[in-house]
Motif scaffolding. Structure first.
Motif, PDB file in Angstrom:
ATOM      1  N   GLU A  45      -3.629   4.402  -1.871  1.00 58.72           N
ATOM      2  CA  GLU A  45      -2.511   4.013  -1.569  1.00 58.72           C
ATOM      3  C   GLU A  45      -1.607   4.923  -0.743  1.00 58.72           C
ATOM      4  OE1 GLU A  45      -0.829   1.294  -2.228  1.00 58.72           O
ATOM      5  OE2 GLU A  45      -2.716   0.341  -3.145  1.00 58.72           O
ATOM      6  N   ALA A  46      -1.897   6.412  -1.132  1.00 60.32           N
ATOM      7  CA  ALA A  46      -1.441   7.240  -0.288  1.00 60.32           C
ATOM      8  C   ALA A  46      -1.760   7.471   1.256  1.00 60.32           C
ATOM      9  CB  ALA A  46      -1.545   8.832  -0.923  1.00 60.32           C
ATOM     10  N   LYS A  76      -2.515   4.502   2.742  1.00 66.83           N
ATOM     11  CA  LYS A  76      -1.842   3.398   3.271  1.00 66.83           C
ATOM     12  C   LYS A  76      -0.524   3.626   3.626  1.00 66.83           C
ATOM     13  CE  LYS A  76      -4.439  -0.461   0.891  1.00 66.83           C
ATOM     14  NZ  LYS A  76      -4.512  -1.498   0.089  1.00 66.83           N
ATOM     15  N   ILE A  77       0.239   4.474   2.794  1.00 65.99           N
ATOM     16  CA  ILE A  77       1.650   4.956   2.921  1.00 65.99           C
ATOM     17  C   ILE A  77       1.702   5.941   4.350  1.00 65.99           C
ATOM     18  CG2 ILE A  77       3.360   6.389   1.939  1.00 65.99           C
ATOM     19  CD1 ILE A  77       2.605   5.273  -0.786  1.00 65.99           C
ATOM     20  N   ALA A 126       1.581   3.598   7.327  1.00 66.89           N
ATOM     21  CA  ALA A 126       2.764   2.942   7.217  1.00 66.89           C
ATOM     22  C   ALA A 126       3.839   3.694   7.915  1.00 66.89           C
ATOM     23  CB  ALA A 126       3.310   2.255   6.097  1.00 66.89           C
ATOM     24  N   GLN A 127       3.830   4.860   7.673  1.00 67.86           N
ATOM     25  CA  GLN A 127       4.775   6.108   8.268  1.00 67.86           C
ATOM     26  C   GLN A 127       4.604   6.353   9.527  1.00 67.86           C
ATOM     27  OE1 GLN A 127       4.669   9.004   5.401  1.00 67.86           O
ATOM     28  NE2 GLN A 127       6.040   7.960   4.106  1.00 67.86           N
ATOM     29  N   GLU A 167      -4.971   1.655   9.224  1.00 65.06           N
ATOM     30  CA  GLU A 167      -4.577   1.060   7.983  1.00 65.06           C
ATOM     31  C   GLU A 167      -5.389  -0.490   7.559  1.00 65.06           C
ATOM     32  OE1 GLU A 167      -0.164  -0.552   6.010  1.00 65.06           O
ATOM     33  OE2 GLU A 167      -0.537  -0.274   8.117  1.00 65.06           O
TER      34      GLU A 167
END
Length: 233
Positions: A88-89, A91-92, A95-96, A106
């Motif tokens: 999840e980190a 993926k974040i 996204a950033q 991603e």
């Protein structure tokens, strides 16, 4: 070449008739606007094509420049997060980071747990979509580069036809100066078409080179990501 020889002969004949004639000067604007209705229409079309080519070039240039921004530490952070199980980190982080490389990464991260072949296919499909975005409207530049010279030559041919039609209508007694003016005015459309075509051609090739660099960057990142997944646990 036949046109050039004809112009030289007409100019020499005019000089022989009136050796004391003053040299005429003509500004670029006057030259562009002195081709009659047909010539002005052709020049107008070429100016529109030039505007479109310049707009697309700078719009794509800024878009590709933004897409090419890449932080060398990005993949290191992705590797650390994936290796430690922080999906999840990762993926974040993707996204950033708003660029094609992060979107490809991603897409690969979202497929973790599937066979490597499925992950590779997903990355390839996402890569094709990113390339399509980068190449948006670039083909119009190639079209302008090819069409502008032909449109300019069309204007020249129309002008030559009208010039010789006037000569035929006057039973061959047309003033040589007027005929020469009609011919060189007609040829300005070819010059304008070549200028627009050259500008569009150079812009197109420059964008292709810049796009290829981004594509190679995307491919290298995809290879690094797949190598990460292939590493033994």
């Amino acid at each position: 070449m036949t046109y050039l020889f004809m112009l030289a002969a007409i100019a020499q004949e005019t000089k022989d008739i009136d050796p004391e004639a003053e040299e005429k000067t003509l500004s670029i604007i006057d030259l562009l606007l002195s081709g009659g209705t047909g010539g002005v229409v052709i020049i107008g079309i070429l100016f529109v094509l030039l505007f479109v080519a310049v707009y697309i070039y700078f719009e794509r240039l800024f878009a590709i420049k933004a897409a090419s921004k890449y932080d060398e530490s990005f993949m290191h952070q992705i590797k650390d997060n994936v290796a430690s199980g922080k999906i999840e980190a990762a993926k974040i982080l993707c996204a950033q980071t708003n660029n094609p490389v992060s979107r490809l990464t991603e897409k690969g991260i979202s497929r973790i747990g599937n066979p490597l072949e499925d992950i590779n296919t997903a990355i390839e499909n996402a890569g094709k979509l990113e390339v399509y975005k980068l190449e948006k409207n670039v083909s119009i530049l190639a079209t302008v580069a090819g069409a502008a010279p032909m449109i300019g030559f069309l204007g020249t041919v129309i002008g030559m036809i009208l010039a010789f039609h006037n000569l035929a209508s006057s039973s061959g007694s047309a003033d040589m100066g007027s005929l020469a003016e009609g011919i060189y005015t007609a040829m300005t459309t070819t010059v304008a078409g070549l200028v627009v075509g050259i500008v569009a051609y150079i812009g197109y090739n420059h964008l292709v080179v810049r796009t290829d660099k981004v594509v190679h960057q995307m491919e290298a990142t995809a290879v690094d990501f797949l190598d990460l997944l292939n590493e033994p646990a």
